[in-house]
Design an enzyme around this catalytic site. Structure first.
Site, mmCIF file in Angstrom:
data_model
loop_
_atom_site.group_PDB
_atom_site.id
_atom_site.type_symbol
_atom_site.label_atom_id
_atom_site.label_comp_id
_atom_site.label_asym_id
_atom_site.label_seq_id
_atom_site.Cartn_x
_atom_site.Cartn_y
_atom_site.Cartn_z
ATOM 1 N N TYR A 156 67.503 -20.272 -3.943
ATOM 2 C CA TYR A 156 68.595 -19.172 -3.544
ATOM 3 C C TYR A 156 68.305 -17.913 -3.147
ATOM 4 C CZ TYR A 156 72.212 -22.119 -6.048
ATOM 5 O OH TYR A 156 73.211 -23.115 -6.455
ATOM 6 N N LYS A 223 62.744 -29.749 -13.145
ATOM 7 C CA LYS A 223 62.381 -30.800 -12.173
ATOM 8 C C LYS A 223 60.842 -30.645 -11.930
ATOM 9 C CE LYS A 223 64.449 -34.109 -10.367
ATOM 10 N NZ LYS A 223 64.365 -35.357 -10.923
ATOM 11 N N ASP A 277 68.018 -34.025 -14.407
ATOM 12 C CA ASP A 277 68.644 -35.163 -14.270
ATOM 13 C C ASP A 277 69.138 -35.625 -15.638
ATOM 14 O OD1 ASP A 277 66.113 -35.683 -13.860
ATOM 15 O OD2 ASP A 277 66.327 -37.578 -12.729
ATOM 16 N N ASP A 301 72.863 -23.447 -11.956
ATOM 17 C CA ASP A 301 74.157 -23.471 -11.413
ATOM 18 C C ASP A 301 75.045 -24.812 -11.686
ATOM 19 O OD1 ASP A 301 76.270 -22.535 -9.701
ATOM 20 O OD2 ASP A 301 75.265 -22.668 -7.697
#
Ligand code: NAP
Length: 413
Positions: A156, A223, A277, A301
């Site tokens: 971002y 991740k 995930d 987010d």
């Protein structure tokens, strides 16, 4: 301090910072940004409720308007005047309504600009169930989570080049020629910086919160299995910070099993990590095992919106942007222009945003009054359209009426 258009109330005092802590007087001056679209509906509604809770607990808020978005355009001829940022810096806090950002072209997000200019690096969103709110899951009451999302870096950060541009060609040439990569000629390219300093200051806030509020765990969501040097580093720096700065207050999940046979000592916060995930499905399947989540920007987010959806969605989801001490408190929802000025939408998100502000002040009594009164009003089934359409036998009320009902409950508590 003199301002051109921001009026300093005659009564009330400034919230100040002393030795890295916020010092809040009993009669603080609090700036507010009304916001675009439904901001004109939800911001006054929230003020009605917050005033009632402050008064009931022996305090008084002195509000002052600070301009951003459409109202700033009308007052100053620009969307985010320097004076507005200066006023928030000076008063250290602000309650903020949503601001419109056009998709694709046009000006960049004012919300992002405010966070960046004031270095409000932690986007903190508590997600909990309010009894009576319709939810898409079987046990919404299991959700009681606080999401700490890093708000200044990651993908971002805005470092990106359009496919076919000169910038993309330069970066591609460097990557392919000097770093041995094979980036296709028609690729847009973005950069994902995640730094030790910014990770640690976010994780520090999350652990401090967990320790102070008796939370059982802090989960680092990443991740790192795929993006080892950014997301993986986020996880490693998070554990490192816990060990360096909170050695007495925290244990890792491995230590929990190796040394305590899975039984958490009541004075320890367990630091654990989950791959993003997996975390998304654990939100649904093992909701009550998670209390505080610390996440890089993008994971945060997605995760915080998914969590909010489990307990009733945007109309009730509050949020905040916090720096070292300074805070701008804003709901998760946007300006919903189609409902602007109709006195129709749900002010709960904005009201509960004020509740976070009260907690940030250490006004826990006023914060509880607000939450209880909102919950009771919803249990009475006097609700705005968004909740009314999901329940049987409700009485549909306007934004301002809902706020009055909540304020009445606070006064009669
Ligand atoms: P949005 O304004 O949040 O509205 C999307 C939908 O969510 C609404 O149509 C409505 O659903 C529901 N909703 C939102 N707030 C509600 C409330 N208080 N009570 C009841 N329902 C509510 O999202 P958007 O339409 O994507 O964005 C509009 C503008 O807001 C954009 O310019 C966007 O950039 C901006 N935005 C600003 C912020 C911020 O200021 N921090 C955050 C997000 C978006 P129904 O139509 O189903 O009734």
């Amino acid at each position: 301090m003199e301002f051109e258009r921001v009026e300093i109330p005659e009564e009330g005092e400034r919230v100040v910072e002393e030795d890295g802590e916020l010092v809040v007087p009993e009669e603080p001056i609090i700036p507010y940004i009304t916001g675009d679209g439904i901001g004109q509906d939800v911001t006054p509604a929230a003020r009605t409720v917050l005033d009632a809770a402050a008064e009931e607990t022996g305090r008084e808020i002195h509000w002052t308007e600070v301009y951003a978005g459409e109202r700033a355009e009308a007052e100053y001829g620009e969307l985010l005047p320097d004076e507005s940022l200066e006023a928030i810096r000076y008063f250290n806090v602000a309650l903020k309504g949503p601001l419109t950002t056009p998709v694709g072209t046009g000006f960049r997000s004012l919300n992002v600009a405010i966070r960046k200019e004031l270095d409000l690096y932690a986007n903190i969103r508590p997600v909990y169930y309010l009894d009576g709110v319709p939810s898409p899951v079987n046990s919404p009451e299991d959700m009681d989570m606080v999401c700490f999302r890093e708000a200044t870096e990651d993908v971002y950060s805005g470092i990106e080049w359009e496919a076919g541009s000169e910038g993309a060609a330069k970066v591609r040439e460097f990557l392919n020629e000097e770093m041995g990569e094979d980036v296709p000629a028609d690729a847009g390219i973005g950069v994902k910086p995640i730094s030790e300093f910014k990770t640690k200051r976010l994780v520090r806030k999350a652990i401090k919160y967990a320790v102070e509020r008796d939370r059982e765990s802090v989960t680092l969501v990443h991740k790192g299995n795929i993006m080892k040097f950014t997301e993986g580093a986020f996880r490693d720096w998070g554990y490192e910070l816990a060990e360096e700065e909170f050695p007495e207050e925290t244990i890792t999940e491995d230590e929990l099993w190796e040394e305590y046979d899975g039984e958490r000592p009541s004075d320890k916060v367990v630091i654990k990590d989950r791959i993003a995930d997996n975390m998304l499905q654990q939100l649904l399947t093992r909701t009550d095992e998670y209390g505080v989540l610390a996440m890089p920007n993008l994971n945060g987010d997605y995760l915080s919106d998914a969590a909010a959806g489990q307990v009733g969605g945007l109309g009730i989801a509050p949020g905040s942007n916090i720096g070292d001490v300074r805070g701008v408190f804003e709901p998760v929802h946007g300006s919903a222009p189609k409902y602007a000025g109709q006195d129709k939408v749900n002010p709960t998100a904005m009201i509960l945003t004020g509740r976070i502000m009260f907690e940030h002040f250490g006004w826990f009594d006023a914060a509880e009054l607000v939450k209880d009164a909102v919950e009771e009003t919803i249990q009475d089934r006097t609700v705005t359209y968004d909740i009314d359409r999901q329940i049987e036998g409700g009485e549909r009320v306007s934004t301002s009426r809902f706020a009055e009902l909540v304020a009445e409950k606070i006064r009669s508590a």
